[in-house]
Design an enzyme around this catalytic site. Sequence first.
Site, PDB file in Angstrom:
ATOM      1  CD  GLU A 170      -2.528   1.093   2.776  1.00  0.00           C
ATOM      2  OE1 GLU A 170      -2.721  -0.006   3.315  1.00  0.00           O
ATOM      3  OE2 GLU A 170      -2.947   2.154   3.243  1.00  0.00           O
ATOM      4  CD  GLU A 174      -4.596   7.852   5.301  1.00  0.00           C
ATOM      5  OE1 GLU A 174      -5.725   7.338   5.360  1.00  0.00           O
ATOM      6  OE2 GLU A 174      -3.723   7.681   6.171  1.00  0.00           O
ATOM      7  CD1 TRP A 264     -10.470   7.436   4.840  1.00  0.00           C
ATOM      8  CD2 TRP A 264     -10.725   6.727   6.948  1.00  0.00           C
ATOM      9  NE1 TRP A 264      -9.233   7.397   5.426  1.00  0.00           N
ATOM     10  CE2 TRP A 264      -9.353   6.964   6.722  1.00  0.00           C
ATOM     11  CE3 TRP A 264     -11.126   6.256   8.201  1.00  0.00           C
ATOM     12  CZ2 TRP A 264      -8.384   6.763   7.700  1.00  0.00           C
ATOM     13  CZ3 TRP A 264     -10.152   6.055   9.178  1.00  0.00           C
ATOM     14  CH2 TRP A 264      -8.802   6.314   8.926  1.00  0.00           C
ATOM     15  CB  THR A 275      -7.634   6.400  14.933  1.00  0.00           C
ATOM     16  OG1 THR A 275      -6.792   5.258  14.989  1.00  0.00           O
ATOM     17  CG2 THR A 275      -8.127   6.620  13.517  1.00  0.00           C
TER      18      THR A 275
END
Length: 371
Positions: A170, A174, A264, A275
């Site tokens: 990956e 972001e 998201w 997070t």
Amino acid sequence: MHRHTGVLIIPVLLTWLAGIATAASGTTCNATTLCPASAPCCSEFGFCGDDSFCLGGCNPFASHSVDSCRPSPICEDAMFTFPDNSRILSNADYFEGNASEYDWVVNKGNIMNTNSSGGELVLTLTEENGGTRLSSTRYVYYGTISAKLKTGKWGGVVTAFITMSDIKDEIDWEFPGTHTTQGQTNYFWQGVIPTDKTNGKTTTEPLSDTFSNYHTYTIDWQQDQLKFLIDGKNQQTVKKSDTIDSNGVAHYPSTPSRIQLSLWPAGTDDQAPGTVQWAGGMIDWNDPDYKAAGHFYATVQSVEVKCAPVLKPSPNDTSYIYSNSSDHSSPTITLSNHSTLLNSAPVDGVSGMHGMMVGLIALFLAFVHLF
Ligand SMILES: *[C@@H]1O[C@H](CO)[C@@H](O)[C@H](O)[C@H]1NC(C)=O
Ligand SMILES: *[C@@H]1O[C@H](CO)[C@@H](O)[C@H](O)[C@H]1NC(C)=O
Ligand SMILES: *[C@@H]1O[C@H](CO)[C@@H](O)[C@H](O)[C@H]1NC(C)=O
Ligand SMILES: *[C@@H]1O[C@H](CO)[C@@H](O)[C@H](O)[C@H]1NC(C)=O
Ligand SMILES: *[C@@H]1O[C@H](CO)[C@@H](O)[C@H](O)[C@H]1NC(C)=O
Ligand SMILES: *[C@@H]1O[C@H](CO)[C@@H](O)[C@H](O)[C@H]1NC(C)=O
């Protein structure tokens, strides 16, 4: 995905998406517990099934056999623009593997289109839809991918432009929450974030507001090095040679990957506190922008792909396949002329009727779960 202040975070993007398919099949799969012949394909969410489970994201090393997944549609140079959303299939469950028919599939959530600047793709996030993710139907097996986009700007809301392989190599750009003058980069190798000191960077040069202005974010992914660029300026270089461990294995993304665009929710109760903090706090569902538009959003003007083929395809080649090797740490990829379509060949040991039932039940359960 990300890490911050040296703390490794469990792949939150995966955790978020796992909800999509948890109800879709009873059988889970991973690299040690492979799928049975009756439901041969291990989906990207780790569930066994057939039909759409065998397409994009199907993990060859967790499926019944390494050739259970349909071959991956080969890279093609492209400039994707969005005059409308006709090249996007709005529900990935209905995709049949024809990458000439659709450029993108929607794995989750809802898209819209604006009519400004020749049309723009809008990713939406609502309390109900839980965010939106699209995946390209074709894979890139090295290449330069550039997305011209405007990010979100709200606490707890993350905009992402990444590449993701079927075995979880990956590469990420972001844009978390309220930070609209910077981007964050990351790369993963087979689902693990290498502890390389160059990993997990925040860009330092201030950008003009990423919510109000288009910037072009580039992932320049070559066989020997990876670069992250903004508006053509290099921000970070990762050399493959710097990722080699004591056994000689490079912890470097090196398998065919789909391009994914997402918006998201990271600022929610079910995310880890770290997070939520990284994403700029809990999402405010009473935000005036949310109230006015009816959703949070990010806008994509274009995605450009320039393939850098390591393997030179001959005219009849259509796909990439994983070789049948026991060494999963350095998988071998080959070109093939096998069809990428679901209906082109019997899927590994599953009779038509049984396959159809599994598919229908999975679809039904996925439907129930989503709505
Ligand atoms: C793989 O799946 C099996 C069956 O669900 C589970 O028992 C096992 O813990 C999993 N292994 C890993 C490494 O996640
Ligand atoms: C795939 O889609 C293209 C474009 O819609 C179409 O021309 C082609 O016939 C399709 N291929 C198959 C095998 O259905
Ligand atoms: C979109 O904008 C173009 C001009 O920029 C205009 O010709 C067209 O009618 C518009 N379409 C819609 C659906 O509003
Ligand atoms: C490509 O496909 C065509 C039509 O099926 C066939 O005639 C030709 O021999 C193939 N070429 C190669 C190099 O396999
Ligand atoms: C891969 O290996 C397994 C077991 O060795 C075998 O059953 C299967 O047919 C092989 N698949 C391919 C594509 O060679
Ligand atoms: C596909 O490739 C195989 C060799 O890998 C070759 O024998 C066959 O003719 C090819 N078929 C087409 C349609 O190109």
